[in-house]
Design a protein around this motif. Sequence first.
Motif, short mmCIF file in Angstrom:
data_model
loop_
_atom_site.label_atom_id
_atom_site.label_comp_id
_atom_site.label_asym_id
_atom_site.label_seq_id
_atom_site.Cartn_x
_atom_site.Cartn_y
_atom_site.Cartn_z
N SER A 77 103.16 101.20 20.06
CA SER A 77 104.46 101.79 20.50
C SER A 77 104.67 101.68 21.93
O SER A 77 103.99 101.34 22.92
CB SER A 77 104.21 103.42 20.11
OG SER A 77 103.08 103.86 20.93
N GLY A 78 106.04 102.08 22.20
CA GLY A 78 106.63 102.27 23.53
C GLY A 78 107.72 103.16 23.68
O GLY A 78 108.01 103.95 22.90
N VAL A 79 108.48 103.09 24.87
CA VAL A 79 109.65 103.93 24.89
C VAL A 79 110.61 103.00 25.72
O VAL A 79 110.18 102.08 26.51
CB VAL A 79 109.16 104.97 25.99
CG1 VAL A 79 108.61 104.78 27.38
CG2 VAL A 79 110.22 106.06 25.91
N ILE A 80 111.84 103.23 25.54
CA ILE A 80 113.07 102.55 26.45
C ILE A 80 113.09 102.91 27.61
O ILE A 80 113.40 104.06 27.63
CB ILE A 80 114.41 102.60 25.41
CG1 ILE A 80 114.17 101.75 24.25
CG2 ILE A 80 115.56 101.89 26.22
CD1 ILE A 80 115.35 101.98 23.40
N ARG A 81 112.86 102.35 28.80
CA ARG A 81 113.11 102.82 30.12
C ARG A 81 114.47 102.63 30.85
O ARG A 81 114.79 103.09 31.77
CB ARG A 81 111.91 101.98 30.93
CG ARG A 81 110.69 102.23 30.57
CD ARG A 81 109.32 101.94 31.33
NE ARG A 81 109.64 101.10 32.33
CZ ARG A 81 108.66 100.76 33.35
NH1 ARG A 81 107.73 101.44 33.43
NH2 ARG A 81 109.14 99.85 34.11
N ALA A 82 115.24 101.46 30.27
CA ALA A 82 116.32 101.25 30.89
C ALA A 82 117.44 100.53 29.56
O ALA A 82 116.92 99.91 28.80
CB ALA A 82 116.55 100.13 31.71
N TYR A 83 118.41 101.17 29.48
CA TYR A 83 119.33 100.92 28.58
C TYR A 83 120.85 100.74 28.93
O TYR A 83 121.43 101.85 29.34
CB TYR A 83 119.11 101.93 27.30
CG TYR A 83 119.73 101.66 26.11
CD1 TYR A 83 119.58 100.34 25.44
CD2 TYR A 83 120.91 102.25 25.64
CE1 TYR A 83 120.30 100.14 24.17
CE2 TYR A 83 121.65 102.17 24.47
CZ TYR A 83 121.36 100.76 23.89
OH TYR A 83 122.10 100.44 22.42
N GLU A 84 121.45 99.68 29.06
CA GLU A 84 122.78 99.44 29.48
C GLU A 84 123.44 98.50 28.42
O GLU A 84 123.51 97.31 28.98
CB GLU A 84 122.89 98.93 30.85
CG GLU A 84 122.17 99.94 31.92
CD GLU A 84 122.06 99.45 33.30
OE1 GLU A 84 122.80 98.43 33.62
OE2 GLU A 84 121.49 99.89 34.13
N PRO A 85 123.78 98.85 27.11
CA PRO A 85 124.25 97.81 26.15
C PRO A 85 125.88 97.28 26.88
O PRO A 85 126.33 98.14 27.52
CB PRO A 85 124.61 98.68 24.96
CG PRO A 85 124.52 100.00 25.37
CD PRO A 85 123.67 100.10 26.78
N PRO A 86 126.04 95.90 26.67
CA PRO A 86 125.24 95.16 25.94
C PRO A 86 124.55 94.15 27.05
O PRO A 86 124.32 92.87 26.78
CB PRO A 86 126.16 94.45 25.13
CG PRO A 86 127.38 94.21 26.03
CD PRO A 86 127.36 95.54 26.92
N ASN A 87 124.06 94.42 27.99
CA ASN A 87 123.44 93.64 29.04
C ASN A 87 122.15 93.94 29.43
O ASN A 87 121.37 92.76 29.80
CB ASN A 87 124.31 93.77 30.20
CG ASN A 87 125.55 93.46 30.11
OD1 ASN A 87 126.55 94.37 30.15
ND2 ASN A 87 125.93 91.90 30.04
#
Length: 271
Positions: free
Chosen positions: A72-82
């Motif tokens: 398992s894990g977790v999303i730490r940074a999310y800036e779609p679509p880059n």
Amino acid sequence: MTETLSTENGRTVLRMRRELRHPVAKVWRAITEPGQLAGWFPAAVEFDLRLDGPVRFTFENDPEAPVDLETSGVIRAYEPPNLIEYTWGDEVLRWELVPSSDGCMLNLTATYDDRPGSASFSGGWTLCFDALVRVLGDSVPERDYAVLHEHFVKVYGLDEGVVTDDCGVRFERQLVKPKETVWELLTGAGTTAAGSPPPAGFVAKGIDPGPVTEVVAAERLSYPWSQGEVTWSLRDGNGGARLVLTQTGPAADYLSTWHDLIETLTAELVR
């Protein structure tokens, strides 16, 4: 190839990049949508695509395995679509897409603690990138994992042993075959028992070995030499056995001969 390996804040950082002949939006779908990830990523992935969203990794051979720190894990940074960055157990994977005139550049930054496993990770991700290219609709020749692995071992200097603080010698080497196969090569056709001479495969040039003091088939063998002890240890690693070899005592003069012996072994494993 474009791979680099460094140490940052006490952790190993692997950086890889690939030029892709496809727009950012298309590649973004390939690295975030489960249906497309299934064609190239080393595990099945379930994302909750948002900052702090959970991630679950599942392997085909054990789809019912319980969710734990390794799956398992977790999303730490999310800036779609880059950009998307997430954890996988203790590892951090950061994927960045940068537009280019011909498509986009895909950058992977992997941060982890197992530096001796870096050739395995680099070889594995190289094959994953090749599979990604095929998912995107392009062709790429098949490559041999073992050959890639040994290439990265040399590029990163992972074949080099170290002299320890007490003047002993230590090698830690990821191998490309299971420990049972490695053991068979080291022991040859004979059997090995405590009190018997160690097989030649376990003895570096210039060492006059004493009789085996400990042996666990496919896992461990120890014997004395004139000023200390030699121990071979094998365990399951990523893609094959993990070898740890130690020689205690004033052993620095044997660093190069152990290196040559281990390289002879690895060459046999790649054949």
